[in-house]
Design a protein around this motif. Structure first.
Motif, PDB file in Angstrom:
ATOM      1  N   ARG A 115       0.836  -1.211   0.000  1.00  0.00           N
ATOM      2  CA  ARG A 115       0.000   0.000   0.000  1.00  0.00           C
ATOM      3  C   ARG A 115       0.868   1.257   0.000  1.00  0.00           C
ATOM      4  NH1 ARG A 115      -4.826   2.105   0.478  1.00  0.00           N
ATOM      5  NH2 ARG A 115      -5.097   4.027   1.699  1.00  0.00           N
ATOM      6  N   SER A 116       2.029   1.191   0.619  1.00  0.00           N
ATOM      7  CA  SER A 116       2.928   2.349   0.606  1.00  0.00           C
ATOM      8  C   SER A 116       3.300   2.713  -0.823  1.00  0.00           C
ATOM      9  CB  SER A 116       4.187   2.040   1.417  1.00  0.00           C
ATOM     10  OG  SER A 116       3.886   1.807   2.763  1.00  0.00           O
ATOM     11  N   VAL A 117       3.590   1.707  -1.652  1.00  0.00           N
ATOM     12  CA  VAL A 117       3.919   1.961  -3.051  1.00  0.00           C
ATOM     13  C   VAL A 117       2.699   2.498  -3.800  1.00  0.00           C
ATOM     14  CG1 VAL A 117       4.669   0.877  -5.208  1.00  0.00           C
ATOM     15  CG2 VAL A 117       5.744   0.216  -3.046  1.00  0.00           C
ATOM     16  N   GLN A 118       1.560   1.947  -3.487  1.00  0.00           N
ATOM     17  CA  GLN A 118       0.332   2.352  -4.187  1.00  0.00           C
ATOM     18  C   GLN A 118       0.002   3.820  -3.939  1.00  0.00           C
ATOM     19  OE1 GLN A 118      -2.951  -0.197  -3.320  1.00  0.00           O
ATOM     20  NE2 GLN A 118      -4.411   0.971  -4.522  1.00  0.00           N
ATOM     21  N   VAL A 119       0.034   4.234  -2.685  1.00  0.00           N
ATOM     22  CA  VAL A 119      -0.315   5.632  -2.395  1.00  0.00           C
ATOM     23  C   VAL A 119       0.803   6.565  -2.833  1.00  0.00           C
ATOM     24  CG1 VAL A 119      -1.886   5.013  -0.529  1.00  0.00           C
ATOM     25  CG2 VAL A 119       0.528   5.415  -0.030  1.00  0.00           C
ATOM     26  N   ALA A 120       2.057   6.081  -2.865  1.00  0.00           N
ATOM     27  CA  ALA A 120       3.139   6.917  -3.374  1.00  0.00           C
ATOM     28  C   ALA A 120       2.923   7.223  -4.844  1.00  0.00           C
ATOM     29  CB  ALA A 120       4.490   6.240  -3.151  1.00  0.00           C
ATOM     30  N   LEU A 121       2.495   6.227  -5.603  1.00  0.00           N
ATOM     31  CA  LEU A 121       2.193   6.455  -7.018  1.00  0.00           C
ATOM     32  C   LEU A 121       0.987   7.348  -7.183  1.00  0.00           C
ATOM     33  CD1 LEU A 121       2.835   2.870  -8.411  1.00  0.00           C
ATOM     34  CD2 LEU A 121       4.255   4.895  -8.716  1.00  0.00           C
TER      35      LEU A 121
END
Length: 835
Positions: A115-121
Motif C-alpha cells: 500500500r505504501s507503493v500504491q499511495v506513493a504512485l
C-alpha cells in the motif's frame, strides 16, 4: 489469500494498465484505472508536498464478518502534525519561500509495503481525466517531494517504485552506525543475543551491528528475526531459543509494534533477568513502557535521538479542531479514538458515549498528548525545512520568487542533494535552524549523536527514562562514549567465558565462537601480566615465574654458603683440622729435641704440618659466593698446597729408603739426599705445580658463572674451570706424586725399624688415593653446590688421612709413652715397637 498478496497483485495490475494507457493512441482519453485513492489530510498550495504515514498499523479480525477494522496509531498522527506544523511555519515566513504557499497531501499506508507503493504512485498522478487529444497522458508530478516513511522496508519499496520519476523521498529512518556495538562493548558484554524485526530496518541494522561487534570482540550466541504477523509457533521457537541461551544481554533491533509482541510473550513465559539493549525505535517510547506490565524491560539501556524542542509545536499539535472543518472520516475516527466516544453520524449501532466534537484535549493523557518523541518530530520538522530550502534555491527567491520557473522533479531532487552536500563540504559551516546548529560529516550526513537512556522503575510502578550518558561520533574515539555508570540501576555480566586473569592464557573452545574459551595456566617459567592474554611470555634466563604466573621474579642463587648446615659443617671440619694440625705442630715443637722428632726428619715434618694447615684452610675458599678472585684462588691454592704436602711426604719416604740404602756395605747414597737436596726436591716438585697454575691462570683462568641448566627455577653460582686441561693437569700432577709416594712407601714398609714411618705413609697414601679416585665420578655427577661440597670433602678427608696416619702415632708416643721416646729405641736396640 492474505491481504498483502492481494495488494501485490493489485499493484502489478495497476502497473500493467498504466503502461497500456501510456502507449495507447493519443486520441483516446487518459483515464485512471481503479478506485481513486483519497488522502486523509489535504491542503492546497502553490507547491504540494506529499506525506506517507502509517496511521493504521494493527488490524483486528472480526471472524463473524471476515472484515478488518484498523486501530489508529497516534504516533504517526503526531508525525503528520510535525509535517503540517513545519509547512505552516514556512508559509508564515518572509525569508523562506516568500509569497509561495506550500500545500500537502497526506496518505495512510496502513503499515503495508504494497500500500505504501500504491499511495506513493497516487501522489505522482492527478485524479483528473485528460480528454484533449493534444495533451499527453503523462503530466508533471503533483508533488515535488514525499516525506516518509519511518520504516526502512516501505521506504526502500517506495524509492524503488518512484525512482524513475526522480521524485525526492525524504525518509526519516536513522542511519545505521557502530554506536550500538560501542555501547555493548563499553559494558564488556561480549556474549549477547539479538532479536530483530524481519524487515529492512531490522535486517540491515543487525547486519551493521554484527559487523561492528565482530571488530570489537563481541560474539552473538543467537540472532533471530520475526515479524509481528508471524505465526505464534515461530515466535514460540524464538522464545525457546532465548530460554536455552546463556547470554544475559539481548540486543533488540525491533520496531515499537514488534517490541510489544515480544514483550507480551516474555511476560507470558515469565522471562525476566535479561538486560535489553535497544535502538531509538522503542527505547524512549512511553507506549512500550506502559505495555510492559511485568517489568520485563526494567533496566533496559539504549540509544535515543537527543532531546529537541520545537517552539509552539505542542500547542499546534493539540489544536486539531481546524481539521474538523473538512468533515473528513479521518478526523471522525481520530476524535472517537482519542475520547473513546462515538458520533451519531458514524453509524454505530451501540453508542456508549456520544462525541460532541468539542471535548477538551487539555485533560487527555495518552499517546497523542505525549511529547516524548519530540526528537523524531524534530527530524520530520528539519526534513520539511530541507525541502523548503532546496525549493527556495531553485526558485531563486530573494524578495519574491519566480513562479514561472518550471519545477522539474530532477532539479528538485538535485537541489536537495546539493543543499545537503553544501553543508558537508565545509567543516565550519552549519545549518542554523531555529537556533539549532546541524553539522554534516564527509558523507553528507550529520555525525551520530545519541543520548544513552536507562529504564528505571519508580515506586509507583512507572518507568522513568533516565539519561545516563552521551554518544557523540564527532568527538575523538576515546571520548565518544560517555556513560555515568553510577546512575545505572543494573549492569549484569554477560560473557561466554569469564575473563582470563593474569597468569593464564586463552585457549579457544573447539567449534565455538572466539568469545568462548578456556583459561589455561601459564607453564613454569612463563607469565602473562594482562587480562585475557592469548599467549604466555617466557621469562628472561635470570628470572622465573612466580606462583601466580603473573610476574617474573629473580631466580634463587644457589651456592655453598656458611649459613646453611652443609656449609657450616664443612667449615667446622676445616677449622677443626686446622686446629688439630696446629696442636700437633705444638706437640712437635715442644718435643723437637726428643729422639722421635729428630729421627723422623723434623724439618720435613714441620713443613708437612704447615702444608696440611694450608690444605685445611684452602677448603674455606670453596665456601661462599663465587667471585673472580675466589675462583682463581680456590683451585690454585688447593693444587699448590697439596703438591707441597705430597712433596714433603715423598721427601720423607725417600729419606727412609735412602737411609736404609746407606747402611748397606759400599753404599753412600745419603750424600745425594741430604737436607739441602730434600729442600730442593720439595721446592722443585712444588715449583712445577706453580708453573702449571700460572699457565692456567694466564691462558684461561677459572671465573664465576651462572648455571641455568641444572635447575629450572634456580641459578647455580659456580666457578667455571676456564681451561679444563689446566684443572685436570693440576689434579693429575697431584695424583702422579701421590702414586710415587705410595710406591716408595710401600717398598719401605718392611724395613727393620722400631718406628718405621713408611708404614704410616703407606696407609696415608692409600687413603689419599682412594679418596681422590672416588672424588672424580662424584664430582662429575654432583650438581651445583654439591660438587663443591664433594671437592671440599675430598680435600678434608685426604688431609685428615695424612695428619692422622703420619703424626698421631708419634704424638701418642710423645704424650702417652714417653719411655719409648729414647735414642736406644730409635736405634733398634730395645724392644721392637710396631705401629
Amino acid at each position: 489469500m492474505t491481504s498483502a498478496k492481494l495488494a501485490d497483485q493489485s499493484l502489478g495490475l495497476f502497473y500493467l494498465l498504466l503502461m497500456v494507457s501510456l502507449t495507447h493512441n493519443e486520441e483516446l482519453d487518459c483515464r485512471q484505472i481503479g478506485d481513486t485513492e483519497k488522502p486523509q489530510l489535504v491542503k492546497e498550495g502553490d507547491i504540494i508536498l506529499g506525506g506517507l504515514f502509517s496511521f493504521h498499523n494493527n488490524w483486528k479480525e472480526k471472524r463473524e464478518t471476515y472484515s478488518f477494522k484498523p486501530l489508529l496509531n497516534f504516533r504517526e498522527f503526531q508525525l503528520a502534525q510535525a509535517m503540517r506544523f513545519a509547512i505552516e511555519e514556512i508559509n508564515n515566513s518572509s525569508d523562506l519561500l516568500p509569497e509561495i504557499f506550500l500545500g500537502y497531501k497526506i496518505y495512510d499506508t496502513c503499515g503495508s509495503n504494497a500500500r505504501s507503493v500504491q499511495v506513493a504512485l497516487a501522489l505522482l498522478n492527478s485524479n483528473e481525466n485528460v480528454s484533449a487529444p493534444s495533451k499527453a497522458c503523462s503530466r508533471p508530478a503533483q508533488v515535488q517531494a514525499i516525506m516518509g516513511e519511518a520504516s526502512s522496508s516501505p521506504s526502500t519499496a517506495i524509492a524503488t517504485a518512484i525512482g524513475s520519476f526522480y521524485i525526492p523521498l525524504v525518509s526519516r529512518t536513522v542511519e545505521y552506525d557502530s554506536s550500538l556495538a560501542h555501547l555493548v562493548k563499553h559494558f564488556d558484554w561480549t556474549w549477547v543475543g539479538a532479536v530483530r524485526t524481519n524487515d529492512d530496518y531490522g535486517n540491515n541494522g543487525m547486519a551493521t551491528f554484527i559487523e561492528n561487534a565482530q571488530q570489537l570482540g563481541i560474539c552473538l550466541e543467537y540472532s533471530v528475526a520475526f515479524f509481528r504477523t508471524d505465526p505464534i509457533e515461530k515466535i514460540q521457537n524464538i522464545i525457546d531459543v532465548i530460554k536455552a541461551s546463556t547470554s544475559k544481554v539481548i540486543v533488540a533491533f525491533l520496531s515499537q509494534a514488534d517490541m510489544d509482541v515480544i514483550i507480551h510473550h516474555f511476560s507470558k513465559h515469565n522471562l525476566t533477568g535479561y538486560q535489553w539493549v535497544g535502538t531509538e525505535a522503542w527505547i524512549f517510547d512511553f507506549q512500550t513502557a506502559a505495555g510492559d506490565k511485568n517489568h520485563i524491560l526494567d533496566g533496559a539501556i539504549g540509544l535515543s535521538i537527543p532531546k529537541a524542542h520545537i517552539s509552539g509545536f505542542r500547542e499546534f499539535m493539540l489544536d486539531v479542531k481546524p481539521l474538523n472543518v473538512s468533515k473528513s472520516d479521518f478526523f471522525t475516527e481520530f476524535w472517537e479514538a482519542l475520547f473513546s466516544c462515538k458520533f451519531k453520524q458514524s453509524g454505530s449501532e451501540e453508542i456508549q458515549k456520544e462525541c460532541t466534537g468539542h471535548e477538551d484535549l487539555t485533560g487527555v493523557q495518552n499517546t497523542f498528548t505525549d511529547m516524548s518523541l519530540m526528537p523524531i518530530f524534530n527530524n520530520m520538522y528539519k526534513g520539511v525545512y530541507a525541502v523548503a530550502h532546496a525549493l527556495h534555491n531553485i526558485l531563486r527567491c530573494n524578495k519574491t520568487c519566480n513562479l514561472s520557473v518550471q519545477l522539474d522533479p530532477k532539479t528538485v531532487r538535485l537541489s536537495i542533494c546539493l543543499f545537503h552536500r553544501f553543508y558537508s563540504t565545509c567543516s565550519k559551516s552549519t545549518l542554523k535552524q531555529r537556533g539549532e546548529e546541524v553539522y554534516f560529516n564527509d558523507h553528507g550526513e550529520p555525525p551520530a549523536k545519541y543520548e544513552i537512556i536507562n529504564w528505571q522503575p519508580k515506586e509507583n510502578g512507572v518507568v522513568e527514562f533516565v539519561p545516563v550518558g552521551l554518544y557523540d561520533a564527532s568527538l575523538p574515539a576515546d571520548r565518544q562514549m560517555n556513560v555515568q555508570a553510577g546512575s545505572l540501576i543494573w549492569v549484569p555480566v554477560s560473557v561466554c567465558s569469564e575473563r582470563c586473569p593474569p597468569g593464564t592464557r586463552k585457549v579457544l573452545q573447539k567449534g565455538k565462537p572466539v568469545c568462548c574459551y578456556d583459561c589455561i595456566r601459564c607453564a613454569e617459567g612463563e607469565i602473562s601480566n594482562i587480562t585475557d592474554s592469548i599467549t604466555c611470555v617466557r621469562c628472561p634466563p635470570e628470572f622465573w615465574s612466580n606462583e601466580r604466573r603473573d610476574t617474573c621474579v629473580t631466580k634463587e642463587n644457589i651456592f655453598l654458603s656458611y649459613e646453611e648446615i652443609m656449609g657450616a659443617l664443612l667449615t667446622a671440619a676445616s677449622l677443626f683440622g686446622t686446629c688439630l694440625t696446629a696442636a700437633v705442630a705444638f706437640i712437635f715443637i715442644r718435643h723437637r729435641k726428643t729422639p722421635l722428632v729428630r729421627a723422623n726428619n723434623s724439618e720435613l715434618s714441620f713443613l708437612l704440618l704447615f702444608s696440611l694447615t694450608l690444605c685445611f684452610l684452602c677448603s674455606l675458599t670453596f665456601i661462599g659466593r663465587p667471585s673472580e678472585w675466589s675462583c682463581m684462588l680456590r683451585h690454585t691454592a688447593f693444587g699448590i698446597t697439596f703438591v707441597l704436602c705430597i712433596s714433603c711426604v715423598l721427601g720423607k719416604t725417600m729419606v727412609v729408603l735412602m737411609a736404609f740404602k746407606a747402611t748397606l756395605p759400599g753404599k753412600n747414597v745419603m750424600k745425594w739426599f741430604g737436607p739441602t737436596q730434600q729442600r730442593l726436591s720439595v721446592l722443585g716438585f712444588t715449583l712445577i705445580q706453580v708453573i702449571i697454575c700460572i699457565l692456567w691462570l694466564t691462558i684461561s683462568p677459572p671465573f664465576p658463572s651462572k648455571n641455568f641448566k641444572e635447575y629450572k627455577d634456580k641459578i647455580i653460582l659456580e666457578c667455571s674451570l676456564g681451561s679444563a686441561v689446566g684443572f685436570w693437569s693440576v689434579l693429575g700432577y697431584i695424583g702422579l706424586l701421590a702414586v710415587f709416594c705410595f710406591v716408595f712407601a710401600f717398598l719401605a714398609r718392611k724395613l727393620p725399624d722400631n718406628f718405621n714411618e713408611a708404614k704410616f705413609i703407606t696407609f696415608s697414601m692409600l687413603i689419599f688415593c682412594a679418596v681422590w679416585i672416588t672424588f672424580i665420578p662424584a664430582y662429575v655427577s654432583s650438581p651445583g653446590k654439591f660438587s663443591v661440597a664433594v671437592e671440599i670433602f675430598a680435600i678434608l678427608a685426604s688431609s685428615f688421612g695424612l695428619l692422622i696416619c703420619i703424626f698421631i702415632p708419634k704424638c701418642y708416643i710423645m704424650l702417652l709413652k714417653p719411655e719409648n721416646n729414647t735414642k736406644k729405641n730409635m736405634m733398634g736396640k730395645g724392644t721392637p715397637k710396631s705401629f
